[in-house]
Design a protein around this motif. Structure first.
Motif, PDB file in Angstrom:
ATOM      1  N   UNK A   1     -18.430 -17.671  -3.401  1.00 51.47           N
ATOM      2  CA  UNK A   1     -18.039 -17.119  -4.769  1.00 51.47           C
ATOM      3  C   UNK A   1     -17.091 -17.815  -5.627  1.00 51.47           C
ATOM      4  N   UNK A   2     -17.296 -18.847  -6.542  1.00 52.75           N
ATOM      5  CA  UNK A   2     -15.671 -19.121  -7.010  1.00 52.75           C
ATOM      6  C   UNK A   2     -16.143 -20.199  -7.488  1.00 52.75           C
TER       7      UNK A   2
ATOM      8  N   UNK B   1     -18.127 -35.888 -15.589  1.00 51.02           N
ATOM      9  CA  UNK B   1     -19.004 -36.547 -14.666  1.00 51.02           C
ATOM     10  C   UNK B   1     -20.046 -35.982 -15.572  1.00 51.02           C
ATOM     11  N   UNK B   2     -21.602 -36.250 -14.901  1.00 48.38           N
ATOM     12  CA  UNK B   2     -22.986 -36.252 -16.385  1.00 48.38           C
ATOM     13  C   UNK B   2     -23.066 -34.673 -15.228  1.00 48.38           C
ATOM     14  N   UNK B   3     -23.125 -33.082 -15.058  1.00 52.76           N
ATOM     15  CA  UNK B   3     -23.411 -32.455 -14.282  1.00 52.76           C
ATOM     16  C   UNK B   3     -24.807 -31.802 -15.065  1.00 52.76           C
TER      17      UNK B   3
ATOM     18  N   UNK C   1     -22.794 -20.629 -12.928  1.00 49.70           N
ATOM     19  CA  UNK C   1     -22.784 -21.294 -14.102  1.00 49.70           C
ATOM     20  C   UNK C   1     -24.379 -21.801 -14.653  1.00 49.70           C
ATOM     21  N   UNK C   2     -24.562 -22.715 -13.468  1.00 53.98           N
ATOM     22  CA  UNK C   2     -25.125 -23.833 -13.609  1.00 53.98           C
ATOM     23  C   UNK C   2     -27.218 -23.151 -13.288  1.00 53.98           C
ATOM     24  N   UNK C   3     -28.158 -23.662 -13.808  1.00 51.05           N
ATOM     25  CA  UNK C   3     -29.825 -23.718 -13.425  1.00 51.05           C
ATOM     26  C   UNK C   3     -29.774 -24.129 -12.445  1.00 51.05           C
TER      27      UNK C   3
ATOM     28  N   UNK D   1     -32.891 -28.552  -8.319  1.00 51.47           N
ATOM     29  CA  UNK D   1     -30.986 -29.130  -8.080  1.00 51.47           C
ATOM     30  C   UNK D   1     -30.254 -30.051  -8.623  1.00 51.47           C
ATOM     31  N   UNK D   2     -28.680 -29.278  -8.722  1.00 59.70           N
ATOM     32  CA  UNK D   2     -28.176 -29.677  -9.140  1.00 59.70           C
ATOM     33  C   UNK D   2     -28.021 -31.504  -9.504  1.00 59.70           C
TER      34      UNK D   2
END
Length: 252
Positions: free
Chosen positions: A40-41, A75-77, A91-93, A97-98
């Motif tokens: 979490x967080x 960075x390019x995330x 918050x990402x899909x 993989x991120x």
């Protein structure tokens, strides 16, 4: 009283697909995947630090304050310029993989670290310091109206992270372009009433060149990715209008 335990904060796992490249060792760049326990967080920076500390001490990236104030961990995330410390994993899909890459438009020094010398040189080129042309009104301090400060507030929060320049197509194709970050910094002083008319005019003439104000394509990419909510495009447009108004327009 809360009954939450340490295990309750675990959110499964997350896989990070991280850009790797060491010029002295690698012929080409590549991506390496790491899976870690998600909590979490957790931010992207938290995840990278965990990977570096527990899985791969060779992974290289910059970070400092962890409070979105220093801009060192830009960075390019997942296809967008972001601050790693300000990007929540949740918050990402997470269905894939991120993907984490170094900032585009800059040379890679190692893994996620890019060479920022060109960026800093462009910032310095606009003389980003206060240059009053008169003595302080009170003898000790230069006075500024509330209204003037409000105008400058729109760009004062710049943290020199480079996200805007990295997202800018003209900046990527023209090393001589002053770039959105430097032009927004110039706007901060151009609009400061304490510098006086002569200094303000000199600043505008300095930016009125083909690789300055007029290289901006008003695509607003810089505005979309700025982690501090600054709009360099609007600042550039305002200075361009002033140059036209004063018949300083650079005709290519």
């Amino acid at each position: 009283m809360s009954t939450k335990t340490a295990d309750d904060t675990h959110r499964g796992t997350v896989t990070l697909k991280v850009f790797r490249y060491v010029p002295e060792e690698d012929e080409d760049s590549y991506f390496k995947e790491y899976s870690i326990e998600r909590q979490e967080g957790m931010t992207v920076l938290d995840a990278l630090i965990r990977i570096r500390d527990h899985q791969d001490p060779t992974l290289t990236f910059r970070h400092s304050c962890r409070m979105a104030r220093c801009g060192s961990d830009a960075m390019y995330i997942d296809g967008r310029q972001r601050l790693a410390c300000n990007t929540q994993i949740e918050d990402l899909d997470l269905s894939t993989p991120v993907q984490i890459e170094p900032l585009p438009n800059e040379d890679v020094e190692r893994d996620l670290v890019v060479d920022m010398d060109g960026f800093y040189d462009r910032m310095e080129s606009v003389e980003p310091w206060f240059q009053p042309d008169h003595e302080p009104e009170t003898g000790d301090e230069y006075l500024q109206s509330h209204e003037n400060r409000q105008n400058i507030d729109t760009v004062l929060d710049c943290i020199w992270c480079g996200c805007c320049s990295s997202s800018c197509n003209p900046a990527g194709n023209d090393d001589d372009f002053t770039g959105p970050a430097a032009l927004a910094k110039a706007y901060r002083f151009f609009k400061d009433e304490r510098e006086g008319d002569e200094t303000r005019q000199r600043r505008l003439e300095m930016l009125n060149k083909s690789h300055g104000l007029w290289r901006c394509h008003t695509q607003f990419n810089c505005t979309e990715v700025c982690p501090k909510g600054i709009s360099p495009t609007e600042a550039i447009m305002e200075m361009s209008k002033e140059a036209v108004k004063q018949k300083l327009r650079f005709w290519r």
